[in-house]
Enzyme design. Structure first.
Site, PDB file in Angstrom:
ATOM      1  N   GLY A   1      28.030  27.186  -5.197  1.00 34.11           N
ATOM      2  CA  GLY A   1      27.027  27.581  -4.060  1.00 34.11           C
ATOM      3  C   GLY A   1      26.436  29.013  -4.414  1.00 34.11           C
ATOM      4  O   GLY A   1      26.622  29.193  -5.689  1.00 34.11           O
ATOM      5  N   ASN A   2      25.652  29.236  -3.489  1.00 34.07           N
ATOM      6  CA  ASN A   2      24.974  30.549  -3.944  1.00 34.07           C
ATOM      7  C   ASN A   2      24.773  31.578  -2.618  1.00 34.07           C
ATOM      8  O   ASN A   2      25.139  31.256  -1.410  1.00 34.07           O
ATOM      9  CB  ASN A   2      23.305  30.351  -4.431  1.00 34.07           C
ATOM     10  CG  ASN A   2      22.762  29.779  -3.284  1.00 34.07           C
ATOM     11  OD1 ASN A   2      22.272  30.043  -2.338  1.00 34.07           O
ATOM     12  ND2 ASN A   2      22.316  28.358  -3.768  1.00 34.07           N
ATOM     13  N   ARG A   3      24.264  32.783  -2.782  1.00 38.16           N
ATOM     14  CA  ARG A   3      24.478  33.703  -1.610  1.00 38.16           C
ATOM     15  C   ARG A   3      23.192  33.663  -0.661  1.00 38.16           C
ATOM     16  O   ARG A   3      23.251  34.428   0.303  1.00 38.16           O
ATOM     17  CB  ARG A   3      24.291  35.244  -2.199  1.00 38.16           C
ATOM     18  CG  ARG A   3      25.634  35.418  -2.898  1.00 38.16           C
ATOM     19  CD  ARG A   3      25.555  36.703  -3.735  1.00 38.16           C
ATOM     20  NE  ARG A   3      25.472  37.874  -2.949  1.00 38.16           N
ATOM     21  CZ  ARG A   3      24.847  39.093  -3.108  1.00 38.16           C
ATOM     22  NH1 ARG A   3      24.240  39.242  -4.380  1.00 38.16           N
ATOM     23  NH2 ARG A   3      24.613  39.859  -2.120  1.00 38.16           N
ATOM     24  N   SER A   4      22.532  32.520  -0.442  1.00 32.10           N
ATOM     25  CA  SER A   4      21.328  32.703   0.289  1.00 32.10           C
ATOM     26  C   SER A   4      21.939  32.339   1.680  1.00 32.10           C
ATOM     27  O   SER A   4      22.709  31.591   2.065  1.00 32.10           O
ATOM     28  CB  SER A   4      20.401  31.404  -0.115  1.00 32.10           C
ATOM     29  OG  SER A   4      19.426  31.199   0.833  1.00 32.10           O
TER      30      SER A   4
ATOM     31  N   ALA B   1      17.502  28.066  -1.516  1.00 35.20           N
ATOM     32  CA  ALA B   1      18.029  27.956  -3.136  1.00 35.20           C
ATOM     33  C   ALA B   1      18.705  26.830  -3.509  1.00 35.20           C
ATOM     34  O   ALA B   1      19.766  26.574  -2.816  1.00 35.20           O
ATOM     35  CB  ALA B   1      19.071  29.379  -2.873  1.00 35.20           C
TER      36      ALA B   1
END
Ligand code: CTP
Length: 416
Positions: A200-203, A273
């Site tokens: 995943g990512n931090r968005s 993102a």
């Protein structure tokens, strides 16, 4: 603007709210309830608001004050809104100046509840708040934190700055996007590795939610395609009558949602993102540790949704991307943005600088918007809402330009 103040100790915080409104250049009339004067008195309100203050419908009868205030108001804020005042508002009571002012007005209403957690959670209060929301009243807070009795929990009135922001956002602006069908993606995709893990990512999804809200407030009909977002990020969008939310967790799901939304939308804005890669083969069972060895995952590329949308766009459709870039200088940021805009083939690309502390999860943002000729069409620094509004201004500019060019017989989407 009218600021109604009901009888809670948080009334002292509304003094600061009124001051902020006055400093921002607004004409403010404070309407306290009789009870609230035990916490903050008339002379404080008069000196801060620079207007006379009364609690009674029988003062200023010649000018029919209760009707005049309500009719003239562009906005009514009730802060603090006690459980009692919320109940009276829900029932439409008109036995004090605040009640009559509210009934005589068609202006947007913002309430900032303040009470003990038990009162806030009580089914009666829940019901009243739901009734008010259904009528279009904007509810700010309450925040979770220390309360007057020494206890702690939801019920603390939101801070004046937050109420101010919500209040200004509630005032209807230009409906310059009315009639436009738009799709906005937001959040970060998650690519499953096994049933419990993902890439995943931090968005947080905040910027995309603000892009959707800004469009809806300006009159557009919005399909908000939400990947994974932070807690509460979609709460306001979920309440907006012109926004419908669709959930899409992975890049492939988001691509399907975006392509289907694109069929019937004039503008698509990809703020999400999107993970560039997903694992080649997701495990059906939870992966367990294999001895002391490391672990390698085979990754395959995800579809580039934005490039696909841009390639397949219908005539007259505007495709917008968002690029978060790490850059040391402005020139480097612009160069990276231009390269990406060309690679994606989009009409507009909003570019913002990110780092470990910039961009993500924060309320403030800065971005520049590149057009199809690689010009910096606009620069904006401020809240994510400011960035969102600047982006819609840019969308209107390029759509207008395209219309003018096609009327003149020019290619509708100029190449660089
Ligand atoms: N995007 C997309 N599909 C992808 C990746 C990105 O639609 N598979 C969109 C994003 O929603 C955003 C824009 O492309 O609007 C730019 O995202 P970014 O992650 O910066 O682009 P990448 O193509 O992943 O570029 P990079 O090589 O810098 O990772």
């Amino acid at each position: 603007m009218v600021v109604g103040v009901s009888g809670g100790v948080a009334a002292y915080k509304s003094v600061h709210l009124v001051r902020l409104l006055v400093l921002a250049g607004h004409e403010v009339h404070v309407v306290p309830t009789e009870d609230s004067l035990r916490f903050v008195g008339t002379s404080t309100w008069e000196s801060i608001s620079r207007n006379s203050v009364t609690t009674s419908v029988h003062d200023d009868v010649a000018q029919v004050r209760h009707v005049a205030l309500g009719q003239a108001a562009d906005l009514i804020i009730v802060a603090p809104a006690t459980a009692n005042t919320l109940a009276r508002m829900a029932a439409g009571f008109a036995d004090n100046l605040l009640g009559t002012t509210l009934l005589a007005s068609t202006a947007p209403v913002v309430v900032a509840p303040a009470m003990h957690t038990e009162m806030w959670s009580h089914p009666a209060t829940r019901h009243n708040v739901d009734t008010l929301r259904a009528r279009g009243v904007h509810v700010v807070g309450p925040a979770d934190g220390p309360l007057t009795g020494g206890d702690s929990g939801p019920g603390r009135m939101s801070e004046p700055e937050e109420i101010l922001q919500a209040a200004l956002a509630a005032v209807p602006g230009d409906a310059d996007l009315a009639g436009l069908q738009v799709a906005v993606s937001t959040g970060g995709t998650r690519e499953p590795i096994d049933p419990v893990r993902f890439l995943g990512n931090r968005s947080s999804g905040r910027q995309g939610a603000d892009v959707a809200l800004a469009a809806a407030r300006r009159g557009a009909d919005v399909r908000l395609l939400a990947a994974h977002v932070g807690d509460g990020v979609l709460a306001e969008a979920a309440r907006h009558p012109r926004i419908t939310i669709e959930h899409a967790g992975t890049a492939v799901e988001l691509r399907d949602a975006a392509l289907s939304a694109a069929v019937e939308t004039d503008v698509v804005v990809m703020v999400a993102a999107v993970a560039d890669y997903r694992v080649a083969e997701m495990s059906d069972r939870k992966l367990s540790k294999q001895g002391d060895e490391g672990l390698s995952l085979d990754l395959v590329q995800n579809p580039d949704i934005l490039a696909t949308l841009a390639r397949d766009r219908r005539e007259g459709q505007t495709i917008v991307g968002f690029a978060a870039e790490t850059a040391q200088t402005d020139d480097e940021l612009i160069a990276k943005g231009r390269a990406k805009r060309r690679r994606k083939g989009v009409d507009l690309l909003a570019v913002n600088a990110v780092g470990w502390t910039k961009g993500f999860e924060s309320v403030d943002n800065a971005a520049l918007v590149l057009d199809a000729q690689d010009n910096v069409l606009t620069r904006v620094q401020g809240s994510k809402r400011d960035v969102a509004n600047a982006l819609w201004d840019a969308v209107l500019t390029v759509r207008q330009r395209t219309r003018t060019e096609s009327t003149l017989g020019e290619p509708s989407l100029p190449e660089t």
